[in-house]
Design a protein around this motif. Structure first.
Motif, PDB file in Angstrom:
ATOM      1  N   TYR A 299      31.665 -16.273 -19.709  1.00  0.00           N
ATOM      2  CA  TYR A 299      30.225 -16.364 -19.456  1.00  0.00           C
ATOM      3  C   TYR A 299      29.483 -15.181 -20.087  1.00  0.00           C
ATOM      4  N   GLU A 300      29.989 -13.980 -19.880  1.00  0.00           N
ATOM      5  CA  GLU A 300      29.304 -12.797 -20.401  1.00  0.00           C
ATOM      6  C   GLU A 300      29.338 -12.749 -21.919  1.00  0.00           C
ATOM      7  N   VAL A 301      30.467 -13.103 -22.512  1.00  0.00           N
ATOM      8  CA  VAL A 301      30.555 -13.072 -23.975  1.00  0.00           C
ATOM      9  C   VAL A 301      29.624 -14.116 -24.588  1.00  0.00           C
ATOM     10  N   CYS A 302      29.596 -15.312 -24.015  1.00  0.00           N
ATOM     11  CA  CYS A 302      28.720 -16.359 -24.549  1.00  0.00           C
ATOM     12  C   CYS A 302      27.248 -16.070 -24.290  1.00  0.00           C
ATOM     13  N   SER A 303      26.962 -15.245 -23.281  1.00  0.00           N
ATOM     14  CA  SER A 303      25.578 -14.837 -23.008  1.00  0.00           C
ATOM     15  C   SER A 303      25.061 -13.873 -24.064  1.00  0.00           C
ATOM     16  N   GLU A 304      25.975 -13.140 -24.713  1.00  0.00           N
ATOM     17  CA  GLU A 304      25.581 -12.165 -25.748  1.00  0.00           C
ATOM     18  C   GLU A 304      26.278 -12.468 -27.064  1.00  0.00           C
ATOM     19  N   LEU A 305      26.485 -13.730 -27.343  1.00  0.00           N
ATOM     20  CA  LEU A 305      27.246 -14.129 -28.523  1.00  0.00           C
ATOM     21  C   LEU A 305      26.555 -13.638 -29.802  1.00  0.00           C
ATOM     22  N   PRO A 306      27.273 -12.871 -30.624  1.00  0.00           N
ATOM     23  CA  PRO A 306      26.678 -12.419 -31.888  1.00  0.00           C
ATOM     24  C   PRO A 306      26.347 -13.594 -32.798  1.00  0.00           C
ATOM     25  N   GLU A 307      25.433 -13.362 -33.729  1.00  0.00           N
ATOM     26  CA  GLU A 307      25.051 -14.422 -34.659  1.00  0.00           C
ATOM     27  C   GLU A 307      26.238 -14.812 -35.541  1.00  0.00           C
ATOM     28  N   ASN A 308      26.215 -16.062 -35.966  1.00  0.00           N
ATOM     29  CA  ASN A 308      27.223 -16.605 -36.881  1.00  0.00           C
ATOM     30  C   ASN A 308      28.624 -16.669 -36.285  1.00  0.00           C
ATOM     31  N   VAL A 309      28.725 -16.615 -34.953  1.00  0.00           N
ATOM     32  CA  VAL A 309      30.006 -16.808 -34.289  1.00  0.00           C
ATOM     33  C   VAL A 309      30.052 -18.236 -33.755  1.00  0.00           C
ATOM     34  N   HIS A 310      31.117 -18.953 -34.067  1.00  0.00           N
ATOM     35  CA  HIS A 310      31.302 -20.313 -33.572  1.00  0.00           C
ATOM     36  C   HIS A 310      32.298 -20.298 -32.420  1.00  0.00           C
TER      37      HIS A 310
ATOM     38  N   ALA B 171      46.752  -8.083 -32.235  1.00  0.00           N
ATOM     39  CA  ALA B 171      46.201  -8.211 -30.883  1.00  0.00           C
ATOM     40  C   ALA B 171      45.332  -7.022 -30.525  1.00  0.00           C
ATOM     41  N   ILE B 172      44.326  -7.282 -29.710  1.00  0.00           N
ATOM     42  CA  ILE B 172      43.442  -6.227 -29.217  1.00  0.00           C
ATOM     43  C   ILE B 172      43.901  -5.865 -27.812  1.00  0.00           C
ATOM     44  N   GLU B 173      44.326  -4.642 -27.619  1.00  0.00           N
ATOM     45  CA  GLU B 173      44.820  -4.208 -26.311  1.00  0.00           C
ATOM     46  C   GLU B 173      43.655  -3.984 -25.358  1.00  0.00           C
ATOM     47  N   VAL B 174      43.797  -4.528 -24.151  1.00  0.00           N
ATOM     48  CA  VAL B 174      42.745  -4.381 -23.142  1.00  0.00           C
ATOM     49  C   VAL B 174      43.372  -3.913 -21.836  1.00  0.00           C
ATOM     50  N   PRO B 175      42.582  -3.299 -20.958  1.00  0.00           N
ATOM     51  CA  PRO B 175      43.112  -2.826 -19.668  1.00  0.00           C
ATOM     52  C   PRO B 175      43.646  -3.971 -18.820  1.00  0.00           C
ATOM     53  N   ASP B 176      44.644  -3.670 -17.998  1.00  0.00           N
ATOM     54  CA  ASP B 176      45.258  -4.662 -17.118  1.00  0.00           C
ATOM     55  C   ASP B 176      44.374  -4.891 -15.898  1.00  0.00           C
ATOM     56  N   LEU B 177      43.888  -6.138 -15.759  1.00  0.00           N
ATOM     57  CA  LEU B 177      43.015  -6.470 -14.634  1.00  0.00           C
ATOM     58  C   LEU B 177      43.785  -6.698 -13.338  1.00  0.00           C
ATOM     59  N   ASN B 178      45.105  -6.806 -13.424  1.00  0.00           N
ATOM     60  CA  ASN B 178      45.892  -7.197 -12.256  1.00  0.00           C
ATOM     61  C   ASN B 178      46.567  -6.016 -11.564  1.00  0.00           C
ATOM     62  N   LYS B 179      46.120  -4.823 -11.839  1.00  0.00           N
ATOM     63  CA  LYS B 179      46.701  -3.661 -11.164  1.00  0.00           C
ATOM     64  C   LYS B 179      46.425  -3.741  -9.668  1.00  0.00           C
ATOM     65  N   SER B 180      47.478  -3.673  -8.880  1.00  0.00           N
ATOM     66  CA  SER B 180      47.329  -3.847  -7.432  1.00  0.00           C
ATOM     67  C   SER B 180      46.516  -2.733  -6.787  1.00  0.00           C
TER      68      SER B 180
ATOM     69  N   ALA C 208      36.464  -5.568 -15.963  1.00  0.00           N
ATOM     70  CA  ALA C 208      36.091  -6.882 -16.484  1.00  0.00           C
ATOM     71  C   ALA C 208      34.896  -6.762 -17.434  1.00  0.00           C
ATOM     72  N   GLY C 209      33.942  -5.903 -17.072  1.00  0.00           N
ATOM     73  CA  GLY C 209      32.804  -5.667 -17.951  1.00  0.00           C
ATOM     74  C   GLY C 209      33.223  -5.043 -19.265  1.00  0.00           C
ATOM     75  N   GLN C 210      34.220  -4.160 -19.217  1.00  0.00           N
ATOM     76  CA  GLN C 210      34.748  -3.553 -20.447  1.00  0.00           C
ATOM     77  C   GLN C 210      35.361  -4.610 -21.362  1.00  0.00           C
ATOM     78  N   LEU C 211      36.092  -5.554 -20.772  1.00  0.00           N
ATOM     79  CA  LEU C 211      36.734  -6.592 -21.572  1.00  0.00           C
ATOM     80  C   LEU C 211      35.693  -7.424 -22.317  1.00  0.00           C
ATOM     81  N   SER C 212      34.619  -7.784 -21.620  1.00  0.00           N
ATOM     82  CA  SER C 212      33.558  -8.567 -22.247  1.00  0.00           C
ATOM     83  C   SER C 212      32.947  -7.792 -23.410  1.00  0.00           C
ATOM     84  N   ARG C 213      32.701  -6.507 -23.198  1.00  0.00           N
ATOM     85  CA  ARG C 213      32.096  -5.692 -24.248  1.00  0.00           C
ATOM     86  C   ARG C 213      33.028  -5.542 -25.442  1.00  0.00           C
ATOM     87  N   ILE C 214      34.333  -5.396 -25.184  1.00  0.00           N
ATOM     88  CA  ILE C 214      35.315  -5.303 -26.268  1.00  0.00           C
ATOM     89  C   ILE C 214      35.276  -6.574 -27.116  1.00  0.00           C
ATOM     90  N   ALA C 215      35.243  -7.735 -26.451  1.00  0.00           N
ATOM     91  CA  ALA C 215      35.202  -9.004 -27.182  1.00  0.00           C
ATOM     92  C   ALA C 215      33.919  -9.131 -27.999  1.00  0.00           C
TER      93      ALA C 215
END
Length: 216
Positions: free
Chosen positions: A142-153, A82-91, A102-109
């Protein structure tokens, strides 16, 4: 120590003792491409069922830091690389901080997909609380699919059968010992690329919602 493959087989055996699990479209995952798997989220046990049914594919789920630090669940997801990511639900997180995370998560993916890793995350970001899958204005898919690397299905996964189980947030209608659980995979790479180019974030998410909520 158990390998991820051995652990996946064990979970598959245990789940099949309790559920009648039917998988269609698995062939879309068996090519040599890098895959981004985007499932709907019907119940808390979804990730483990996905992991057990795809034990042969070295897919890396994206898991928030709190889940990773729990003793049992953390052990399992670490075995699944698993890839550890920051918790988006911190109160205590402000709206601006939440958007930055959220932007960090997209970039990590995106970066991990570009490096050739198989990735899985839930576009909705949460277990559904109503009869339909609702993604709303979530931005990651949306953000990941907007910058989808080549050869990714991009493989969409629609799961059915756990909506009123003990693992669901929906009120159980009737307790069942033996449930039928279906997982249906489809390759929608061309579609999501086109949607990301031509639609707003909300419209993109509505396309995903429409597919997840089909009665098929």
């Amino acid at each position: 120590m158990l390998s991820r493959y051995t652990l996946g087989k064990i979970f598959k055996f245990l789940f099949h003792c309790h559920y009648d699990i039917q998988v269609t479209g698995e062939e879309y995952l068996r090519d040599k491409s890098t895959h981004l798997v985007l499932p709907n989220h019907t119940a808390y046990v979804d990730p483990l069922i996905l992991f057990s049914e795809m034990w042969w594919l070295p897919i890396c789920p994206m898991v928030d830091e709190l889940f990773m630090r729990q003793k049992i669940s953390g052990y399992i997801v670490r075995k699944a690389d698993a890839i550890e990511v920051p918790d988006l639900n911190k109160s205590a997180m402000s709206r601006e901080e939440g958007a930055a995370v959220a932007g960090q998560l997209s970039r990590i993916a995106i970066d991990n997909l570009a490096a050739g890793k198989q990735i899985c995350f839930y576009p909705s970001g949460h277990v559904k609380t109503v009869d339909k899958e609702i993604i709303g204005n979530r931005r990651m898919a949306y953000e990941v699919c907007s910058e989808l690397p080549e050869n990714v299905h991009v493989i969409l996964c629609r799961m059915r059968g756990l909506e009123t189980s003990r693992w669901s947030k929906l009120k159980p209608k009737k307790w069942k010992w033996r449930r039928t659980v279906t997982l249906h995979f489809e390759d929608h790479t061309d579609d999501v690329i086109q949607w990301a180019k031509t639609l707003s974030r909300r419209e993109f998410n509505e396309k995903l919602e429409e597919w997840y909520n089909r009665n098929e």
